[in-house]
Write a protein that holds these residues in place. Structure first.
Motif, PDB file in Angstrom:
ATOM      1  N   THR A 145       0.842  -1.196   0.000  1.00 39.09           N
ATOM      2  CA  THR A 145       0.000   0.000   0.000  1.00 39.09           C
ATOM      3  C   THR A 145       0.879   1.248   0.000  1.00 39.09           C
ATOM      4  N   ASP A 146       0.592   2.160  -0.902  1.00 36.00           N
ATOM      5  CA  ASP A 146       1.326   3.424  -0.971  1.00 36.00           C
ATOM      6  C   ASP A 146       0.708   4.401   0.038  1.00 36.00           C
ATOM      7  N   SER A 147       1.496   4.814   1.022  1.00 38.73           N
ATOM      8  CA  SER A 147       0.949   5.693   2.070  1.00 38.73           C
ATOM      9  C   SER A 147       0.493   7.050   1.510  1.00 38.73           C
ATOM     10  N   ALA A 148       1.013   7.442   0.340  1.00 37.42           N
ATOM     11  CA  ALA A 148       0.594   8.720  -0.278  1.00 37.42           C
ATOM     12  C   ALA A 148      -0.892   8.682  -0.647  1.00 37.42           C
ATOM     13  N   ILE A 149      -1.398   7.499  -1.023  1.00 37.96           N
ATOM     14  CA  ILE A 149      -2.826   7.370  -1.356  1.00 37.96           C
ATOM     15  C   ILE A 149      -3.665   7.546  -0.100  1.00 37.96           C
ATOM     16  N   LEU A 150      -3.191   6.985   1.003  1.00 35.73           N
ATOM     17  CA  LEU A 150      -3.909   7.112   2.280  1.00 35.73           C
ATOM     18  C   LEU A 150      -3.905   8.568   2.749  1.00 35.73           C
ATOM     19  N   PRO A 176      -8.630  15.439  12.609  1.00 35.35           N
ATOM     20  CA  PRO A 176      -7.617  14.413  12.870  1.00 35.35           C
ATOM     21  C   PRO A 176      -7.670  13.297  11.825  1.00 35.35           C
ATOM     22  N   PHE A 177      -6.492  12.819  11.426  1.00 32.84           N
ATOM     23  CA  PHE A 177      -6.360  11.768  10.410  1.00 32.84           C
ATOM     24  C   PHE A 177      -7.228  10.550  10.757  1.00 32.84           C
ATOM     25  N   ALA A 178      -7.132  10.085  12.013  1.00 30.55           N
ATOM     26  CA  ALA A 178      -7.864   8.879  12.439  1.00 30.55           C
ATOM     27  C   ALA A 178      -9.377   9.043  12.262  1.00 30.55           C
ATOM     28  N   GLU A 179      -9.869  10.249  12.566  1.00 31.37           N
ATOM     29  CA  GLU A 179     -11.317  10.510  12.463  1.00 31.37           C
ATOM     30  C   GLU A 179     -11.796  10.441  11.016  1.00 31.37           C
ATOM     31  N   VAL A 180     -10.993  11.038  10.128  1.00 35.05           N
ATOM     32  CA  VAL A 180     -11.340  11.063   8.704  1.00 35.05           C
ATOM     33  C   VAL A 180     -11.376   9.635   8.154  1.00 35.05           C
ATOM     34  N   ILE A 181     -10.333   8.859   8.457  1.00 41.12           N
ATOM     35  CA  ILE A 181     -10.243   7.477   7.955  1.00 41.12           C
ATOM     36  C   ILE A 181     -11.399   6.639   8.510  1.00 41.12           C
ATOM     37  N   GLY A 208      -4.053   1.242  13.630  1.00 41.24           N
ATOM     38  CA  GLY A 208      -3.040   1.829  12.762  1.00 41.24           C
ATOM     39  C   GLY A 208      -3.492   3.153  12.177  1.00 41.24           C
ATOM     40  N   LEU A 209      -4.470   3.789  12.850  1.00 37.04           N
ATOM     41  CA  LEU A 209      -5.059   5.004  12.272  1.00 37.04           C
ATOM     42  C   LEU A 209      -4.323   6.288  12.657  1.00 37.04           C
ATOM     43  N   GLU A 210      -3.219   6.145  13.399  1.00 38.83           N
ATOM     44  CA  GLU A 210      -2.547   7.364  13.893  1.00 38.83           C
ATOM     45  C   GLU A 210      -1.931   8.179  12.759  1.00 38.83           C
ATOM     46  N   ASP A 211      -1.336   7.494  11.772  1.00 31.41           N
ATOM     47  CA  ASP A 211      -0.793   8.235  10.624  1.00 31.41           C
ATOM     48  C   ASP A 211      -0.731   7.318   9.402  1.00 31.41           C
ATOM     49  N   SER A 212      -0.401   7.891   8.248  1.00 29.88           N
ATOM     50  CA  SER A 212      -0.498   7.143   6.984  1.00 29.88           C
ATOM     51  C   SER A 212       0.495   5.985   6.894  1.00 29.88           C
ATOM     52  N   LYS A 213       1.665   6.128   7.513  1.00 27.97           N
ATOM     53  CA  LYS A 213       2.676   5.043   7.461  1.00 27.97           C
ATOM     54  C   LYS A 213       2.183   3.812   8.234  1.00 27.97           C
ATOM     55  N   LEU A 214       1.686   4.055   9.455  1.00 32.49           N
ATOM     56  CA  LEU A 214       1.164   2.945  10.264  1.00 32.49           C
ATOM     57  C   LEU A 214      -0.043   2.312   9.591  1.00 32.49           C
ATOM     58  N   LEU A 215      -0.860   3.154   8.988  1.00 36.77           N
ATOM     59  CA  LEU A 215      -2.058   2.656   8.324  1.00 36.77           C
ATOM     60  C   LEU A 215      -1.682   1.795   7.112  1.00 36.77           C
ATOM     61  N   ALA A 216      -0.637   2.210   6.371  1.00 42.79           N
ATOM     62  CA  ALA A 216      -0.180   1.421   5.211  1.00 42.79           C
ATOM     63  C   ALA A 216       0.273   0.033   5.672  1.00 42.79           C
TER      64      ALA A 216
END
Length: 388
Positions: free
Chosen positions: A205-210, A221-226, A293-301
């Motif tokens: 998974t490309d974190s740029a897409i996330l 907040p990133f986590a809320e949006v996701i 893993g919702l804290e940021d895009s890298k963890l989410l990827a």
């Protein structure tokens, strides 16, 4: 529909009749249909067959007034081509999807047209609305292709923009459209986990897409949006990839010369082969929407990779390829194909695998093996709790 998304959105119901009329008057489109339906006669008798096909299709679609009606009408053709080119499609996890909910499906990417088509097939047969599909503008070179895709709920991802500011604006618009589709329209979205197909079978998974999903809602907040987008990992597994030889050739040329240049019409050939070529069995797995893993895009990827790779169905050919792979990891406890599958199933797979190897030039073979071996390594690393 709001004007701000007009440049990328799928066609609305009111636009369907005019777009259908335009398609059925497009000579190139009719030529392709003729070629597909009557491969032997299309050359000498194309001039006669094209108007007949156009006439028949006009009759068949004359009362179609909406995208849903069109999908219902086309569904039997899709089912037929899927049944012709596979040994059956199975799916799992679809019971997790609830009617009335919109999901952001993010899937591994092997085939340009068939990846979203198989997800559509699974969702449609479960009695749920099909998602809107993200498709790169690099594949929409011809007006009829663009019309076809946007009729089938596809929206456009502008990839061929080069300026930094223009790129940013395009991603901002894409982000706003995806959020609007899920939260306001209540329409699901399908998007690949990375730009371009994973030609080496290494799905990441490309974190740029996330990050892009969050772009239009930067203040939150990133986590809320996701969380609000119901991000759902999807694993699509093909027993055999119709384009595996072409991918092996490209990887081999790239490794030896440092680059690879596509010839004109190569994407069109990949699309046609991907649709009509033999795939063996196909499995589509839907994971539950991600909740960690919702804290940021890298963890989410990393979490997306974990889910997509563990949901992947490994077929006998994958184990056969892994056993031949020079880079296999001796520390991983990977069983042999004989330990995993009944003798008859294995015999059929060995025959097909040997046929594929024999058709592949020796210098390209390692890249054919790699495509089928990588998913095994990745899944067993996930199982062992090892980093990928």
């Amino acid at each position: 529909m709001m004007g701000e998304f007009d440049a990328i959105r799928p066609y609305a119901d009111a636009e369907v009749p005019a777009v259908l009329a335009r398609l059925l008057a497009d000579d190139e489109f009719l030529g392709i249909l003729t070629q597909f339906r009557f491969p032997r006669l299309a050359g000498p008798l194309g001039w006669l067959l094209k108007p007949l096909i156009a006439y028949r299709l006009r009759l068949e679609f004359r009362d179609v007034r909406s995208v849903a009606q069109l999908q219902t009408r086309v569904e039997r053709y899709v089912d037929h081509s899927i049944e012709r080119a596979t040994d059956g499609v199975t799916y799992s996890g679809i019971e997790r999807l609830q009617a009335g909910n919109a999901y952001l499906f993010i899937a591994n990417h092997r085939d340009i047209v068939m990846d979203p088509a198989f997800v559509n097939y699974a969702v449609y047969h479960a009695g749920l609305p099909t998602p809107r599909i993200a498709i790169g503008d690099n594949l929409l070179q011809k007006p009829y292709v663009s019309d076809l895709m946007r009729l089938n709920k596809s929206f456009i991802v502008h990839r061929s923009i080069s300026g930094r500011r223009e790129k940013l604006a395009a991603y901002q618009l894409l982000s706003a459209y995806i959020n609007h589709s899920i939260r306001v329209d209540g329409e699901s979205i399908w998007i690949a986990q990375a730009e371009g197909r994973a030609k080496d079978g290494d799905d990441r998974t490309d974190s740029a897409i996330l990050k892009m999903f969050h772009m239009s809602r930067k203040g939150e907040p990133f986590a809320e949006v996701i969380n609000a987008l119901q991000l759902t990992p999807v694993s699509i597994s093909y027993e055999y990839d119709p384009c595996d030889q072409a991918k092996a050739r490209e990887l081999s040329i790239r490794a030896n010369s440092g680059s690879y240049t596509k010839v004109a019409g190569e994407d069109d050939q990949s699309i046609a082969l991907g649709i009509t070529g033999y795939k063996g069995r196909v499995h589509v797995h839907f994971s539950a929407p991600v909740s960690q893993g919702l804290e940021d895009s890298k963890l989410l990827a990393t979490e997306m990779d974990r889910q997509i790779l563990s949901g992947y169905r490994l077929f006998p050919v994958h184990y056969l390829a892994y056993a031949m792979w020079a880079d296999r990891d001796p520390a991983l406890a990977v069983p042999t194909a004989a330990e995993r599958f009944p003798a008859e199933e294995l015999r059929v797979a060995e025959t097909e695998w040997q046929r594929r190897l024999a058709n592949c030039p020796p210098e390209q073979r390692p890249y054919l093996i790699l495509q089928y071996a990588n998913p095994v390594r990745n899944q067993y690393r996930v199982k062992a709790g090892l980093p990928l």
